[in-house]
Motif scaffolding. Sequence first.
Motif, PDB file in Angstrom:
ATOM      1  N   PHE A  13     -50.677  22.561 -15.773  1.00 34.10           N
ATOM      2  CA  PHE A  13     -49.788  23.301 -14.898  1.00 34.10           C
ATOM      3  C   PHE A  13     -48.988  24.288 -15.735  1.00 34.10           C
ATOM      4  N   GLY A  14     -49.248  25.594 -15.560  1.00 34.54           N
ATOM      5  CA  GLY A  14     -48.549  26.617 -16.310  1.00 34.54           C
ATOM      6  C   GLY A  14     -47.123  26.791 -15.838  1.00 34.54           C
ATOM      7  N   ALA A  15     -46.381  27.667 -16.544  1.00 34.05           N
ATOM      8  CA  ALA A  15     -44.985  27.911 -16.179  1.00 34.05           C
ATOM      9  C   ALA A  15     -44.860  28.470 -14.768  1.00 34.05           C
ATOM     10  N   ASN A  16     -45.935  29.117 -14.272  1.00 33.26           N
ATOM     11  CA  ASN A  16     -45.906  29.670 -12.908  1.00 33.26           C
ATOM     12  C   ASN A  16     -46.284  28.635 -11.854  1.00 33.26           C
ATOM     13  N   GLY A  17     -46.554  27.390 -12.293  1.00 31.27           N
ATOM     14  CA  GLY A  17     -46.896  26.322 -11.359  1.00 31.27           C
ATOM     15  C   GLY A  17     -48.359  26.272 -10.991  1.00 31.27           C
ATOM     16  N   LYS A  18     -49.156  27.205 -11.500  1.00 31.76           N
ATOM     17  CA  LYS A  18     -50.580  27.257 -11.173  1.00 31.76           C
ATOM     18  C   LYS A  18     -51.352  26.224 -11.989  1.00 31.76           C
ATOM     19  N   LYS A  19     -52.231  25.467 -11.319  1.00 32.92           N
ATOM     20  CA  LYS A  19     -53.027  24.447 -11.977  1.00 32.92           C
ATOM     21  C   LYS A  19     -54.349  25.044 -12.431  1.00 32.92           C
ATOM     22  N   GLU A  20     -54.681  24.854 -13.713  1.00 29.46           N
ATOM     23  CA  GLU A  20     -55.905  25.380 -14.277  1.00 29.46           C
ATOM     24  C   GLU A  20     -56.597  24.318 -15.115  1.00 29.46           C
ATOM     25  N   GLN A  21     -57.914  24.456 -15.240  1.00 29.28           N
ATOM     26  CA  GLN A  21     -58.681  23.574 -16.108  1.00 29.28           C
ATOM     27  C   GLN A  21     -58.811  24.243 -17.470  1.00 29.28           C
ATOM     28  N   ARG A  22     -58.468  23.533 -18.514  1.00 29.73           N
ATOM     29  CA  ARG A  22     -58.527  24.099 -19.864  1.00 29.73           C
ATOM     30  C   ARG A  22     -59.426  23.255 -20.764  1.00 29.73           C
ATOM     31  N   THR A  23     -60.068  23.910 -21.714  1.00 31.59           N
ATOM     32  CA  THR A  23     -60.796  23.236 -22.785  1.00 31.59           C
ATOM     33  C   THR A  23     -60.186  23.710 -24.090  1.00 31.59           C
ATOM     34  N   VAL A  24     -59.700  22.756 -24.889  1.00 34.75           N
ATOM     35  CA  VAL A  24     -58.900  23.094 -26.067  1.00 34.75           C
ATOM     36  C   VAL A  24     -59.385  22.317 -27.283  1.00 34.75           C
ATOM     37  N   GLU A  25     -59.331  22.971 -28.433  1.00 32.55           N
ATOM     38  CA  GLU A  25     -59.566  22.300 -29.708  1.00 32.55           C
ATOM     39  C   GLU A  25     -58.192  21.880 -30.237  1.00 32.55           C
ATOM     40  N   PRO A  26     -57.802  20.612 -30.058  1.00 32.37           N
ATOM     41  CA  PRO A  26     -56.437  20.191 -30.421  1.00 32.37           C
ATOM     42  C   PRO A  26     -56.276  20.073 -31.934  1.00 32.37           C
ATOM     43  N   LEU A  27     -55.176  20.613 -32.441  1.00 32.94           N
ATOM     44  CA  LEU A  27     -54.958  20.634 -33.885  1.00 32.94           C
ATOM     45  C   LEU A  27     -53.729  19.860 -34.328  1.00 32.94           C
ATOM     46  N   ARG A  28     -52.720  19.783 -33.456  1.00 36.00           N
ATOM     47  CA  ARG A  28     -51.492  19.126 -33.901  1.00 36.00           C
ATOM     48  C   ARG A  28     -50.634  18.724 -32.713  1.00 36.00           C
ATOM     49  N   MET A  29     -49.929  17.583 -32.854  1.00 35.21           N
ATOM     50  CA  MET A  29     -48.895  17.183 -31.910  1.00 35.21           C
ATOM     51  C   MET A  29     -47.563  17.657 -32.478  1.00 35.21           C
TER      52      MET A  29
END
Length: 288
Positions: free
Chosen positions: A139-155
Amino acid sequence: MIYILLDKRRATARELAERLEVSVRTVYRDIDALSLAGIPIYAEKGKGGGIFLAENFVLRHSLLSEEEQRRILIGLQSLRAAQYPETEETLAKLGAAFRRKENDWIAVDFSAWGKKETDKFAVIKEAILKKEAVTFSYFGANGKKEQRTVEPLRMLYKSRAWYMQGYCRNRQDYRTFRMSRIREPKMTGETFRRSNGELPKETDQSGQAPINILLHVDVKMAYRIYDEFEEEDVQKTEDGFLAEMNVPEDEWLYGYILSFGPFAAVVRPERIRGLIAERLKKMIENYS
């Protein structure tokens, strides 16, 4: 010399002499002394030779000071508290070797009060460690829900919130995702080669640099000042506090300022004062 060989596994006498700032003759004399003391150290001549420690040699705990032993165990306990895998067995072995009992001095719970989100963090953590892409709803800052694919690198824990930083394949760029907005993350089985050393300098999700905000906060909100701001960012005034913050500009920021109600006002920048005033007018219209 033992610490160097434990790290490198092999070194020449000249390398050790340069590292330890002694003569080669002294290095060989020390090798003899270590061997007499029962350390399985040996030297081989010729190509590929050098000075070695036996492959099965383990550093005796007696070579570590009491303080070094304590720091090792505290570090492992911190990893276990953060649910890092495979720490229990290592802790048990080292605790026995050092003859020290564990002291559970730290606990980490990633969830908010009344919520349980540990599974979400476990998935992201495993994906980072295995360098495996994840897919999730966001959920982006505009409230829109999107599907994302991400290469996670850090918490990242920043400004009282958890974030995941990585390379977004949808946007073809590095992004920072607020963990509270991530839903149902799943590992894809697709590995990647990027490292967190490639992450850009601090930016928010849209690539904007944080802005500096100065708030005047009424004394009635003193508890929030002490809870939410660092001491060096706060100045006491006759009727309250001046609090400084550096944060990305988005709807979260506007909502945070408005959460103080009538007990806070933006001092600068002027543009943010105007935006907050507009939102207050809209709120009044909603109730008229």
